[in-house]
Design an enzyme around this catalytic site. Structure first.
Site, short mmCIF file in Angstrom:
data_model
loop_
_atom_site.label_atom_id
_atom_site.label_comp_id
_atom_site.label_asym_id
_atom_site.label_seq_id
_atom_site.Cartn_x
_atom_site.Cartn_y
_atom_site.Cartn_z
NE ARG A 67 -55.75 -51.89 -19.92
CZ ARG A 67 -56.32 -52.58 -18.95
NH1 ARG A 67 -55.62 -53.46 -18.28
NH2 ARG A 67 -57.58 -52.38 -18.63
CB THR B 186 -47.48 -49.57 -14.74
OG1 THR B 186 -48.88 -49.85 -14.72
CG2 THR B 186 -47.26 -48.11 -15.09
CB CYS C 266 -42.49 -48.31 -5.23
SG CYS C 266 -43.83 -47.23 -5.74
CB SER D 125 -41.64 -47.20 -11.66
OG SER D 125 -42.88 -47.82 -11.43
CG ASP E 55 -68.60 -48.10 -11.63
OD1 ASP E 55 -69.57 -47.84 -10.88
OD2 ASP E 55 -68.31 -49.27 -11.98
CD GLU F 284 -42.39 -42.35 -5.74
OE1 GLU F 284 -42.06 -43.53 -5.94
OE2 GLU F 284 -43.07 -41.69 -6.53
NE ARG G 109 -53.62 -60.68 -12.66
CZ ARG G 109 -54.14 -59.85 -13.54
NH1 ARG G 109 -53.35 -59.14 -14.33
NH2 ARG G 109 -55.44 -59.68 -13.64
CG HIS H 85 -44.27 -52.67 -4.92
ND1 HIS H 85 -44.37 -51.76 -3.90
CD2 HIS H 85 -44.71 -52.03 -6.04
CE1 HIS H 85 -44.84 -50.61 -4.39
NE2 HIS H 85 -45.06 -50.75 -5.68
CG ASN I 110 -48.18 -48.03 -3.94
OD1 ASN I 110 -47.29 -48.40 -3.17
ND2 ASN I 110 -47.97 -47.76 -5.21
#
Lengths: 348, 131
Positions: A199, A201, A112, A296, A28, A80, A243, A234, A266
């Site tokens: 999630r 992450t 990253c 990460s 979707d 990377e 956020r 980032h 990204n």
């Protein structure tokens, strides 16, 4: 302290829309666009990779600052998606820009965050007097497995910074790094695509490290978010940086100039460094810029910069990042995308 | 067989666009020559070519040699750079209907070919339109 002497960015011209990916996988599109706050992403052509984008971004940086490339004592590329598993990207870039042979080349990796760690190391070497100028690059042709959520965001782009003594176009006022062992995203040897912990992450990974680094930076500099003209975080998607910035007390207006993810995607190691290039494109002398990367595994590098009087006259010598992002783009379909990204298995 | 040695020898031209300027008549040769084709001079100085120019002619390759088969169709052109040097290169990031004699182009660093999945990657210049 060391400063940014020159900077440049590079964005391939191909784009693919979220709708085009979603229709192939029966997903979707509106919910992906809303959930990720992302409309489209950049895609490299088959003749573009981390090395070619790094060279072009660096040429923009050199055009801006006009230094002799022979004075560059270090070429560090964070990525990377280095084209070779064994053979440095840095030597190709150093050779192409004319920095060889008296320079130190290293390819950095830290998911990253590899681009910002190249910046961090260059600044340390310049401050220590070990080199006159250092070239720090964050670049990626990011991988995302077909059908995975990452495929909607994994994009391509590069940012290059020439770090040198003195204030340059932006002087560095402070830096801080914040790291823990957090297995949120990884790619094992010989694997084509990275894997991630869904999630996980988010809160324990991205938000914890970006927030931890940002708060330490604010404390270290005895400053508050309203002291800054701009903030760059980032951008694994459009939602996370907005956020985390607002959670920390920064406003949408402070974040938006460097918020490229909604139409860029990204660019992994290039992400926050590219956001910083777009911010430097509009910052005025005296403006303070707050930047926090995230990689990460996991960790964040934070920087505080202050734009100098040199910035407005120097930045007009090369294309602005928003120009590269918004103009002359070409939309491709999913079939072309899979060919460009080498996702089709051909016969021998 | 790997072409590493040949590729390596051409790096100054393919990466940095280095030509040789005749100290006697000023003619720039690209790639560099031992003897100036204009005056027969044998002493040269290294010069970096202009990065922009204009397309003199162009074509579209639809059936390419095996190393370039995956890239077809692709455009190739001859351009005269701002310093008068003429060079041949592939033209990237172009819609074929855009191709026009006199079109401004610039040099950009790109992958030109590779020697399969396990071989070396050969980088060099391509023309891209100045937009």
């Amino acid at each position: 302290m060391a400063g940014i002497i020159g900077y440049g960015a590079y964005v391939p011209r191909n784009r693919i829309k979220v709708e085009e990916i979603a229709k192939v996988w029966g997903a979707d599109a509106p919910s992906y666009k809303k959930g990720l706050m992302l409309r489209e992403k950049s895609v490299p052509s088959p003749d573009q990779d981390v090395i070619t984008m790094s060279v072009e971004a660096t040429r923009h940086a050199l055009t801006r600052c006009g230094i002799d490339p022979q004075k560059i004592g270090a070429v560090y590329i964070g990525s990377e998606s280095h084209p070779y598993a064994v053979k440095p990207s840095g030597t190709v870039v150093a050779e192409a820009i004319g920095a060889t042979p008296d320079c130190h080349c290293v390819d950095f990796e830290f998911a990253c965050k590899a681009g910002s760690e190249a910046m961090f190391v260059c600044m340390g070497l310049v401050d220590a007097g070990a080199i006159e100028y250092g070239l720090a690059i964050g670049a990626d042709t990011s991988q995302g497995a077909p059908g995975d959520a990452l495929e909607y965001s994994a994009a391509a782009g590069a940012a290059a910074y020439i770090i040198g003594p003195g204030d340059g176009v932006a002087k560095m006022l402070a830096t801080h790094s914040f790291m823990t062992d957090t297995p949120d995203f990884w790619r094992r040897e010989y694997m084509h695509y990275p894997r991630h912990a869904g999630r996980f992450t988010g809160e324990p990974a991205y938000f914890k490290h970006v927030t931890g680094c940002a708060k330490a930076m604010l404390e270290k500099t005895n400053s508050k978010p309203s002291d800054y003209a701009y903030a760059v975080f980032h951008q694994p998607n459009g939602k996370f940086p907005m956020r985390v910035g607002q959670q920390l007390g920064f406003t949408k207006e402070q974040i938006e100039p460097g918020w490229l993810a909604p139409t860029l995607g990204n660019t992994y190691s290039g992400s926050s460094p590219m956001g910083l290039t777009a911010t430097l494109d509009i910052a005025e002398p005296g403006d303070k810029i707050f930047m926090v990367s995230y990689g990460s595994g996991a960790g964040s590098d934070g920087f505080v910069f202050e734009a100098t009087d040199e910035l407005p006259k120097m930045r007009v010598k090369a294309p602005f990042t928003r120009t590269l992002l918004d103009e002359h783009k070409v939309y491709i379909d999913y079939g072309t995308y899979t060919k460009y990204r080498g996702k089709i298995r051909k016969g021998e | 067989m790997s072409t590493s040695a040949r590729y390596w020898r051409e790096i100054p031209q393919r990466y940095r666009y280095e030509g040789a300027k005749c100290k006697s008549c000023g003619k720039i040769s690209f790639p560099p020559r031992v003897v100036c084709k204009s005056c027969g001079g044998r002493e040269f100085e290294k010069v970096e070519l202009a990065k922009q120019g204009k397309l003199l002619t162009h074509t579209v390759i639809r059936v390419g040699p095996s190393q370039f088969a995956d890239q077809t169709p692709y455009a190739v052109g001859v351009a005269e750079l701002d310093d008068g040097v003429r060079m041949t290169a592939m033209i990237a990031d172009v819609d074929f209907e855009e191709l026009k004699v006199g079109m401004p182009v610039k040099l950009e660093f790109r992958k030109v070919r590779d020697e399969g999945e396990a071989g070396i990657i050969c980088y060099g210049y391509k023309f891209v339109p100045v937009r």
